[in-house]
Every structure is written in structure tokens, then in C-alpha cells.
Design an enzyme around this catalytic site. Structure first.
Site, PDB file in Angstrom:
ATOM      1  CG  LEU A  55      -1.979  -1.162   1.180  1.00  0.00           C
ATOM      2  CD1 LEU A  55      -2.804  -1.155   2.437  1.00  0.00           C
ATOM      3  CD2 LEU A  55      -2.864  -1.080  -0.059  1.00  0.00           C
ATOM      4  CE1 TYR A 109       1.605   4.777  13.234  1.00  0.00           C
ATOM      5  CE2 TYR A 109       1.656   5.426  15.545  1.00  0.00           C
ATOM      6  CZ  TYR A 109       1.116   4.663  14.526  1.00  0.00           C
ATOM      7  OH  TYR A 109       0.092   3.794  14.792  1.00  0.00           O
TER       8      TYR A 109
END
Length: 259
Positions: free
Chosen positions: A65, A155
């Protein structure tokens, strides 16, 4: 409660392990057809086999992905197989520790592709089918966007983006009757979490320290608990809920630290 999900097709990115696998399992129990998107065919097939052994139905598509082309190909594969998409769960990602002081441009951008860009791309490519079904989008996000953690700038940025996109899409897609919500995860026991804690000098002591700070029960949130909320948010039983970031975390983020 019957969530009326029987026969509905839900894509779950990163559905072979951890929270994604929990969501896939609960959706299959509700007689839906979860579609696992993941890079490892063996992991995907392992999860698929477990679902089928439990009497459920599922499907899998191998996709890296972080590669934009494979995001589009994955959605096309689901549509070829089922002709519809009733919901999308954006879940895949990894807390890869790309910080500010010791990070670099290449690692930061690569992390955004692992953790944020495919959320946009899967929703973008699935949107025509979701408009037809008046489906739902659910983004799995992390407390890190709100609390910080240290040494994980990429993140944290990705999860801030996930939260922002949840409300942005909820507004943009109102006219199509598409609901968009998010579940913010704090401390949940997954294979990824276990791998991380084993890197610490005293894993058992650190785990005791973390769980002691979780107000409700002083225990980790289970993937199944997150999955049950996910199934509800994907169902018509939550038909007037959109633009919400729901914390399934035992009160970890918001309740008083003195507890």
C-alpha cells in the site's frame, strides 16, 4: 444486536494481523464479507483460513500500500470480484520511529506513504463505489496524534493527518450520505506492540507501568474491543454518527492521570 451487515463487502487494510485482524474477525462473525488488503500473501491467507474455519467468509488482495499504483489495483480487484464496496477500514500502518533529531527527509516521506498516503488513495479510488452503496469509511488512528510520544515525528504527523482527514471527508461526503469516523487507539496488545515492548531493557516492568496508567481495569484494550466498535460504526445502527474520533482506550487519553 444484529448490525445488519450480512453480505456487505468491507475492505480492511492491514487486515491480516492485530487490530485489522480483529476487525476482519468481527465483521465475518456479523456475516459480512471482509476483504483483507496486505503485502504478505501468506499472512493474508493465514487470516483467511482462520475466518473460514470459524464458518465465515472473507477475501484477500495482496498489495504493497505504500505504492500508489497498488492501492488503485487493490480497489479494482475488489470491484472485479464483488461489484461493490460497502465500507472501507483504513488501518494499515507502523510506528516506525522516524524522529526529528535523528530522522531525515527520505525516511519521513517514506513513513507518510506507509501510514497516511494510502488512507487517502484507498478512499479516493473506492469513492465511486461508496457513493453507490452510501457506504462508510472508518479510519484507525493513534493517540500519538494528540499526546505525542517522542522520537516518532512521522507517525505522529500521519495520525494527525488521519484525524484531520476524518473530519474533512465527513464534511465533503455529507451530500452522498457517506459517513466517516475514526477510532483512536492507545494501548492495545497486538503483535506489533509486543515486538516493540520486547526491545526495551525490562519489558515486563514497562508493561506493568503502562497498564497501571490505564484507568478502566488497568489493562490493555483488546483488538476485539476495538473491532466491536468498528463494526457498529460501519453499520446502519450508527446511522447519524459522522465526523467523530472515538477513543476506545479505557480512558487512557482523557481521564485524569491521578486515577
Amino acid at each position: 444486536m444484529d448490525l445488519l451487515l450480512a453480505g456487505k463487502v468491507f475492505i480492511v487494510s492491514g487486515g491480516a494481523k492485530g487490530i485489522g485482524k480483529g476487525i476482519v474477525t468481527v465483521l465475518a462473525q456479523e456475516k459480512a464479507i471482509p476483504v483483507i488488503l496486505g503485502r504478505s500473501e501468506s499472512d493474508n491467507l493465514g487470516a483467511l483460513q482462520e475466518i473460514e474455519q470459524q464458518g465465515g467468509q472473507a477475501y484477500q488482495v495482496v498489495a504493497e500500500l505504500s505504492n500508489p499504483e497498488e492501492c488503485q489495483q487493490a480497489i479494482s480487484a475488489v470491484l472485479r470480484q464483488f461489484g461493490k464496496i460497502d465500507g472501507l477500514v483504513n488501518n494499515a500502518g507502523v510506528n516506525d520511529g522516524v524522529g526529528l533529531e535523528k530522522g531525515d527527509y527520505e525516511s519521513f516521506v517514506a513513513s507518510l506513504h506507509k501510514n497516511l498516503v494510502h488512507y487517502y488513495l484507498l478512499a479516493h479510488h473506492a469513492l465511486p463505489a461508496l457513493k453507490e452503496s452510501k457506504g462508510a469509511i472508518l479510519n484507525i488512528t493513534s493517540k500519538v496524534a494528540e499526546t505525542g510520544q517522542g522520537n516518532t515525528s512521522a507517525y505522529a504527523a500521519a495520525n494527525g493527518g488521519r484525524n484531520a482527514l476524518t473530519r474533512e471527508w465527513a464534511v465533503e461526503l455529507l451530500k452522498y450520505g457517506i459517513r466517516v469516523n475514526a477510532i483512536a487507539v492507545a494501548e492495545s496488545w497486538t503483535p506489533q506492540y509486543e515486538s516493540w515492548i520486547q526491545t526495551l531493557p525490562d519489558p515486563e516492568e514497562k508493561l506493568r507501568e503502562i497498564t497501571s496508567r490505564i484507568p478502566l481495569g488497568q489493562r490493555m484494550t483488546t483488538p476485539e474491543e476495538i473491532a466491536q466498535t468498528a463494526a457498529f460504526l460501519l453499520s446502519e445502527k450508527s446511522s447519524h454518527t459522522t465526523g467523530q474520533i472515538i477513543h476506545v482506550d479505557g480512558g487512557y487519553v482523557h481521564l485524569d492521570r491521578a486515577l
